[in-house]
Design a protein around this motif. Structure first.
Motif, PDB file in Angstrom:
ATOM      1  N   GLY A 226     -51.206   4.805   0.906  1.00  0.00           N
ATOM      2  CA  GLY A 226     -50.671   4.682  -0.429  1.00  0.00           C
ATOM      3  C   GLY A 226     -50.012   5.949  -0.670  1.00  0.00           C
ATOM      4  O   GLY A 226     -49.852   6.958  -0.152  1.00  0.00           O
ATOM      5  N   ASP A 227     -49.485   6.003  -2.094  1.00  0.00           N
ATOM      6  CA  ASP A 227     -48.564   7.094  -2.634  1.00  0.00           C
ATOM      7  C   ASP A 227     -49.407   8.333  -2.753  1.00  0.00           C
ATOM      8  O   ASP A 227     -48.754   9.565  -2.489  1.00  0.00           O
ATOM      9  N   GLN A 228     -50.800   8.302  -2.864  1.00  0.00           N
ATOM     10  CA  GLN A 228     -51.322   9.345  -3.302  1.00  0.00           C
ATOM     11  C   GLN A 228     -52.720   9.391  -2.205  1.00  0.00           C
ATOM     12  O   GLN A 228     -53.507   8.427  -2.260  1.00  0.00           O
ATOM     13  N   ILE A 229     -52.904  10.602  -1.797  1.00  0.00           N
ATOM     14  CA  ILE A 229     -53.925  10.836  -0.538  1.00  0.00           C
ATOM     15  C   ILE A 229     -54.891  11.762  -0.972  1.00  0.00           C
ATOM     16  O   ILE A 229     -54.581  12.864  -1.614  1.00  0.00           O
ATOM     17  N   ASP A 230     -56.183  11.807  -0.648  1.00  0.00           N
ATOM     18  CA  ASP A 230     -56.977  12.937  -1.030  1.00  0.00           C
ATOM     19  C   ASP A 230     -56.977  14.235  -0.151  1.00  0.00           C
ATOM     20  O   ASP A 230     -56.736  15.281  -0.737  1.00  0.00           O
ATOM     21  N   ILE A 231     -56.928  14.116   1.199  1.00  0.00           N
ATOM     22  CA  ILE A 231     -56.978  15.361   1.700  1.00  0.00           C
ATOM     23  C   ILE A 231     -55.940  15.041   2.893  1.00  0.00           C
ATOM     24  O   ILE A 231     -55.623  14.088   3.683  1.00  0.00           O
ATOM     25  N   HIS A 232     -54.938  16.244   3.156  1.00  0.00           N
ATOM     26  CA  HIS A 232     -54.172  16.258   4.054  1.00  0.00           C
ATOM     27  C   HIS A 232     -54.208  17.499   4.885  1.00  0.00           C
ATOM     28  O   HIS A 232     -54.685  18.663   4.344  1.00  0.00           O
ATOM     29  N   CYS A 233     -54.442  17.361   6.146  1.00  0.00           N
ATOM     30  CA  CYS A 233     -54.633  18.583   6.932  1.00  0.00           C
ATOM     31  C   CYS A 233     -53.600  19.101   8.110  1.00  0.00           C
ATOM     32  O   CYS A 233     -52.816  18.212   8.512  1.00  0.00           O
ATOM     33  N   GLY A 234     -53.892  19.921   8.607  1.00  0.00           N
ATOM     34  CA  GLY A 234     -53.180  20.376   9.897  1.00  0.00           C
ATOM     35  C   GLY A 234     -53.437  21.840  10.238  1.00  0.00           C
ATOM     36  O   GLY A 234     -54.129  22.415   9.398  1.00  0.00           O
ATOM     37  N   GLY A 235     -52.770  22.613  11.054  1.00  0.00           N
ATOM     38  CA  GLY A 235     -53.066  23.800  11.257  1.00  0.00           C
ATOM     39  C   GLY A 235     -51.920  24.503  10.470  1.00  0.00           C
ATOM     40  O   GLY A 235     -51.098  24.270  10.145  1.00  0.00           O
ATOM     41  N   VAL A 236     -52.129  25.950  10.189  1.00  0.00           N
ATOM     42  CA  VAL A 236     -51.406  26.729   9.245  1.00  0.00           C
ATOM     43  C   VAL A 236     -49.951  26.778   9.633  1.00  0.00           C
ATOM     44  O   VAL A 236     -49.057  26.949   8.552  1.00  0.00           O
ATOM     45  N   ASP A 237     -49.670  26.484  10.958  1.00  0.00           N
ATOM     46  CA  ASP A 237     -48.020  26.366  11.307  1.00  0.00           C
ATOM     47  C   ASP A 237     -47.282  25.200  10.526  1.00  0.00           C
ATOM     48  O   ASP A 237     -46.295  25.143  10.691  1.00  0.00           O
ATOM     49  N   ASN A 238     -48.377  24.416  10.472  1.00  0.00           N
ATOM     50  CA  ASN A 238     -47.665  23.123   9.731  1.00  0.00           C
ATOM     51  C   ASN A 238     -47.335  23.366   8.120  1.00  0.00           C
ATOM     52  O   ASN A 238     -46.579  22.569   7.558  1.00  0.00           O
TER      53      ASN A 238
END
Ligand code: AMP
Ligand code: ZN
Length: 479
Positions: A226-238
């Motif tokens: 959907g248009d809005q998500i709760d959590i988005h992750c990755g490594g700091v280089d992202n």
């Protein structure tokens, strides 16, 4: 109980409140592998941190919906396929397979969906989003036929990475092949086909070409969550430019706040430098297994340090991981023995007064994880508990009910850690035969022969124990 996370967007620890009005459902998007080579264990530090996040949310009763994308078209995958002289899908297939194999070895929970960027459904969505961005003057087609995002038109550009555009202008050096862009920071949404791309191309209103890496994630994330998500992750280089671009593209199209919480893990280092393919200082999961380590040992080594603290990879660290897990294994074995003793006559009655002082498990482990996934504190509490309960067992001051309470506690926290030794290892026929001979020897009270057979069994890597139900065989902990 509230959970708190460090949000890269605000640079603050924030209380976690999902969008779901009932407060149960949580959507998570995690940037997955670019399948141009086998992922290294630095990449897996990121995936293990995300696994910890998901499992802890689930332990706390949230229903997680997680999407992890597979980047199977970009500059690196195209170059790799060209050099290997095979079609792109054939080239990326082997690394997708390797990614799933390694993730399983490390006991990483599977995401609910693994969308691939080359799936026509998502290519269509990317094209639709780019069209919208052009319609809103947030993107333009340059003379080189590629389509770029116009960062000057998106006032929030730079908010995630915490820098302003002026900085980007003053430090940026215009590369020869970027002369078509209006601003040095404008990034490609659609890359016009050129010869080097071979047969990798899709039709679009702007001519044949392929998507840029950033729009792939915006399209797959919004299509599935959907248009809005709760959590988005990755490594700091992202963080920059990838996630900054994802915000600009997604919010540019939807006009809504894309992500509530941005979580990024620090890097896995080797000799103080980021572990990276380009630096050649990396190990893969099979490299670690080839040194005789088990998947769960590597899992522990990558998990044990707080996700926002850089972690140096060393073989000494792997040895420590093995020792720590050995302590957990031994502790569980002892607890099980005490728990089994319930119906067995004790040699000496338990000192009840003392026994009641043995602490029962508390919430401390979970509370440490509520605090921005403070795994170091949580593990510290686990090992402190192991020390205390071992002391109680040394003095025969633990009753079966307390041992069972600790075993139940372990079962609960192990849904997050997933570090238990797999016990379903088939006993080799040779070991079974020796055990049978030993049983005969014992029946004949030939203790010397029995001991010899025990040594032979242990030389084959197995331990034999005599219990009230007969002999029990367990694999010796790896040396
Ligand atoms: P990539 O396949 O390069 O797109 O990276 C996949 C994931 O691994 C991303 O979330 C990166 O931020 C992360 N990553 C890459 N290198 C490291 C590292 N040395 N330590 C931790 N995470 C990393
Ligand atoms: Zn991404």
């Amino acid at each position: 109980m509230t959970m708190r996370f460090f949000n890269t967007y605000s640079r603050k620890i924030e209380e976690f409140e999902p969008r779901d009005p009932a407060g149960h459902a949580v959507s998570i998007y995690t940037c997955g592998p670019t399948v141009y080579s086998r992922a290294h264990i630095g990449n897996f530090r990121a995936y293990i941190f995300e696994d910890l996040l998901q499992r802890h949310l689930e332990l706390r009763g949230y229903k997680v919906h997680r999407v992890t994308n597979i980047t199977d078209v970009d500059d690196k995958t195209i170059r790799g396929a060209r050099e290997a002289k095979v079609p792109l899908t054939k080239f990326t297939e082997q690394f997708k397979k390797a990614f799933f194999e390694d993730a399983e070895t490390l006991r990483i929970k599977r995401a609910d969906e693994f969308p691939a960027a080359t799936d026509q459904r998502y290519i269509d969505r990317m094209i639709e989003m780019i069209g919208e961005l052009i319609a809103r003057s947030l993107a333009y087609q340059a003379d080189d036929k590629s389509v770029y995002f116009r960062i000057n038109k998106f006032p929030n550009y730079g908010k995630l990475a915490h820098f302003d555009l002026a900085q980007l202008q003053s430090t940026g050096r215009v590369k020869h092949d970027e002369y078509d862009k209006e601003h040095i920071g404008d990034f490609a949404l659609w890359k016009a086909w050129d010869e080097e791309d071979g047969d990798v191309k899709w039709d679009s209103p702007w001519g044949p070409g392929r998507p840029g890496w950033h729009i792939e994630c915006s399209a797959m994330a919004t299509a599935l969550l959907g248009d809005q998500i709760d959590i988005h992750c990755g490594g700091v280089d992202n963080i920059f430019p990838h996630h900054e671009a994802e915000i600009a593209q997604s919010e540019g199209v939807t006009g809504k706040k894309f992500v509530r919480y941005w979580l990024h893990c620090a890097h896995l280092l080797v000799d103080g430098q980021k572990m990276a393919k380009s630096l050649g200082n990396f190990y893969t999961v099979p490299d670690i297994l080839a040194k005789g380590y088990a998947g769960r040992e590597l899992r522990y080594a990558l998990l044990r340090v707080h996700y926002r603290v850089p972690l140096n990879f060393t073989w000494e660290g792997m040895k420590e991981a093995r020792e720590s897990l050995g302590r957990i294994d031994e502790w569980l074995q002892r607890l099980r023995q005490v728990a089994e003793k319930e119906n067995v006559q004790r040699a000496t009655p338990i000192n009840r007064e003392h026994a009641s002082n043995i602490q029962r498990p508390t919430q401390q482990f979970e509370e440490a994880l509520d605090d921005d996934l403070n795994i170091s504190a949580a593990l510290g509490f686990l090992f402190e508990s192991i020390r205390e309960t071992n002391r109680a067992m040394d003095q025969d001051e633990m009753d079966a009910a307390t041992a069972n309470a600790w075993l139940d506690w372990w079962k609960r926290i192990n849904t997050v850690l997933d570090l238990e030794l797999e016990t379903e290892i088939a006993v080799p026929a040779e070991v079974t035969q020796l055990a049978e001979q030993r049983e005969n020897a014992r029946r004949q009270k030939n203790w010397k022969r029995s001991d010899q057979l025990r040594d032979q069994i242990s030389a084959l890597g197995w331990e034999v124990r005599d219990t009230k139900d007969g002999q029990k065989l367990t694999p010796l902990a790896a040396a």
